[in-house]
Design a protein around this motif. Sequence first.
Motif, PDB file in Angstrom:
ATOM      1  N   THR A 135       0.834  -1.204   0.000  1.00 18.35           N
ATOM      2  CA  THR A 135       0.000   0.000   0.000  1.00 18.35           C
ATOM      3  C   THR A 135       0.866   1.250   0.000  1.00 18.35           C
ATOM      4  O   THR A 135       0.599   2.209  -0.725  1.00 18.35           O
ATOM      5  N   THR A 136       1.921   1.207   0.804  1.00 13.90           N
ATOM      6  CA  THR A 136       2.822   2.351   0.844  1.00 13.90           C
ATOM      7  C   THR A 136       3.428   2.606  -0.530  1.00 13.90           C
ATOM      8  O   THR A 136       3.472   3.744  -1.008  1.00 13.90           O
ATOM      9  N   ALA A 137       3.869   1.538  -1.183  1.00 16.34           N
ATOM     10  CA  ALA A 137       4.469   1.688  -2.510  1.00 16.34           C
ATOM     11  C   ALA A 137       3.428   2.219  -3.504  1.00 16.34           C
ATOM     12  O   ALA A 137       3.728   3.085  -4.332  1.00 16.34           O
ATOM     13  N   ASP A 138       2.208   1.726  -3.405  1.00 18.13           N
ATOM     14  CA  ASP A 138       1.152   2.149  -4.323  1.00 18.13           C
ATOM     15  C   ASP A 138       0.845   3.635  -4.143  1.00 18.13           C
ATOM     16  O   ASP A 138       0.686   4.374  -5.117  1.00 18.13           O
ATOM     17  N   LEU A 139       0.793   4.070  -2.895  1.00 24.10           N
ATOM     18  CA  LEU A 139       0.531   5.492  -2.646  1.00 24.10           C
ATOM     19  C   LEU A 139       1.707   6.348  -3.102  1.00 24.10           C
ATOM     20  O   LEU A 139       1.515   7.445  -3.640  1.00 24.10           O
TER      21      LEU A 139
END
Lengths: 207, 207, 207
Positions: free
Chosen positions: C10-14
Motif C-alpha cells: 500500500t505504501t508503494a502504491d501510494l
Amino acid sequence: MRVRPAGMLTTADLAATMLFAVEGGAQAAAAGLDLFGVLVVAFATAVGGGILRDLLLGDVPPAALRSVAYPAAIATGATIVVVLYAGVRAVPAPVLVTLDAAGLALFCVVGATKALDFRVGGVLAVLLGTITGVGGGVLRDLLLREVPTVLRTDIYALAAALGAFVVVVARRSGMPRAAAMVVGAAACLALRLVSAAFGWHLPQVVA
Amino acid sequence: MRVRPAGMLTTADLAATMLFAVEGGAQAAAAGLDLFGVLVVAFATAVGGGILRDLLLGDVPPAALRSVAYPAAIATGATIVVVLYAGVRAVPAPVLVTLDAAGLALFCVVGATKALDFRVGGVLAVLLGTITGVGGGVLRDLLLREVPTVLRTDIYALAAALGAFVVVVARRSGMPRAAAMVVGAAACLALRLVSAAFGWHLPQVVA
Amino acid sequence: MRVRPAGMLTTADLAATMLFAVEGGAQAAAAGLDLFGVLVVAFATAVGGGILRDLLLGDVPPAALRSVAYPAAIATGATIVVVLYAGVRAVPAPVLVTLDAAGLALFCVVGATKALDFRVGGVLAVLLGTITGVGGGVLRDLLLREVPTVLRTDIYALAAALGAFVVVVARRSGMPRAAAMVVGAAACLALRLVSAAFGWHLPQVVA
C-alpha cells in the motif's frame, strides 16, 4: 443475460471487428504511431463502441474483453496493417466504404439488439446501437487528436441511428430477433451507401 | 437506490440539461459541425458529467439514459440551436453566464446529494458533485479538440467543488436534504457569479 | 472481492500515485493550466488507469475513490508541483525516468493481479495490467490535447504489458501472489530502463 449470437452472426461480428481494426490501425500508422500505438488505436476503433455500450448497460467485463476471439481478431487486423500497409492503402475507396458500411450496419443492429435484451427503453436502445456503431471511430479520432469525423462529415452516424431505430421498431412490432436485425442492417447499409454514392452530407448549422 | 427528485427539482434539472445542451450545441455549430455533430456535442455537454458520475457509482444504465425526458430536453436544446442559432449567439454574456452558473450550481448539488445517497465517503461525494457539474464541459472540449476551458480559466470548477463541499458538510451536520441542496447551490452560484463579475481567476503555476 | 495489499505494498502504491500526480501536474503547469487544472490533470494521471480498470472489472466505486488516501496522495503531489515547480523541473532526467519506471512497474503488476483476483482470463488480465500502467498517461495527454506519447515513442506501454504478462504466467504456473508481483515488476522495470538507456524505440509502420 448475454447476447450469444451463434455461428453466422459471431463470424460476421469478428469479421467486422477485424475490419475496423484494420481501418483504425492504418489511420494510426499514417499518423506516425509506432507498432504499439497502431495496436492500441486498432483496438479502440474496433471495440471502443461495444465497450462503451457494455459499460453503460452495466455488462462488465465488456463482451469484447471476455473472449480471446476479439483480441485475436484485432491483433490479426493490426498485423495486416503492419505487414501489408501499402496493400491496405491501395484498397479502392468504394470497396473500403462498402466494407465499412457493412461493419457499421452489423455493429449498430447488434448494439440495439443487445440493449433491448437488457430491457432498456426504445430511445436508449437506439442511442446504444448508434454508440456501438460509431463509438470506436470517435475514440480513434480523439486518440489521434482530430475532431471526430463522424461529427463533421457524411451521413454516417445517422445511418447507424437509422439501423438501430429500425431494429427497435421491428422488435416492438413483434418481428423475430433475426429478421429485425436483417431489416435494420439493410436500412443502415442502404442509407450509408446511397449517401456515399451521391455525396450527401448533413447541413452545417454555420456554413 | 435512486434519486427521484420530485416536481420542482426535476423541472429545474431538465431546464439545466436543456440549457447546457444549447450551450454545447452552439459551440459545436460554431466549430462547423453538422446537425448530428451538434446533437452529439449537445448530448455530451448536457449529460456527460452525470453519466460519468453514475458509471463511477455503478448506477447503470445512467439516470440520464433511463428516462426519455433527458434525451427529449437535449433534442429540444439542439433544435433551438439549429433554428435560432443567431438568436442564441445574441444572448448577452451576463445573461448566459448567470444561467450557466445556475445550471452548474444545480448539477453539483444534485451530484453530491446522489453520491451521499449511495453512501460513499465525503471526499468522493465532493469529487462526484464536481464531476457532475463540469464533466460535460470537459467532454465537449475534448470532442471539439480544445484543452478543456475549465482547466485553464475562471473560477468555475472550484465553484462546483465548493457547492458539493457545502452539501456534504451540511448533510453531515444533520441538515435536511432539501436545505443542504439550497445552501450548496447558493454557495456555488455566489462564488461563480462574483468571480465572473470581478474577473477573478485562479493563478497559473507557470505564468 | 477487493485487493487489499497490506503494509509495504500500500505504501508503494501510494508513493507511485503521488509520483504520477507530480509528473502529470508538472506537465499541466507547463501547459499553462491554472491551479485547479493542475489538480485535475494530476488526478487523471495518477489514478486514471486504475479507475478505467475498475470500471471495466465492474468494481465500483473504483478503489482509488473509496479511500481518502489516494486523493490525499494526489493533493500532496499537486501541492509539490505548485510550491516546488522549479525544483520539480530540475530533477535530472535519469532520476525521473527511473522513478517513473518504478511506478509503471508497480501499477502494471497491481492491475494484473487485481484482474486475476476477479477471475478474468489471462489475455484480459494482461490488457488490464497494461491499462492500469499507462491509462493515466493517455488520459493526461488527451486533456492536454496531445497525441498520447505512449502511442508514439519509447518502449513504455510494451514494458507494462510485459510486466502484466509475466504476472499472469507466473500465477498460472503456481507461483505465489507476492513472488509473481516481484518478478513481473522486475521484468517491466528492466525492459523500461534498458530501453530508455539505449534509446530503443518500437519502429513506426510509416517512417
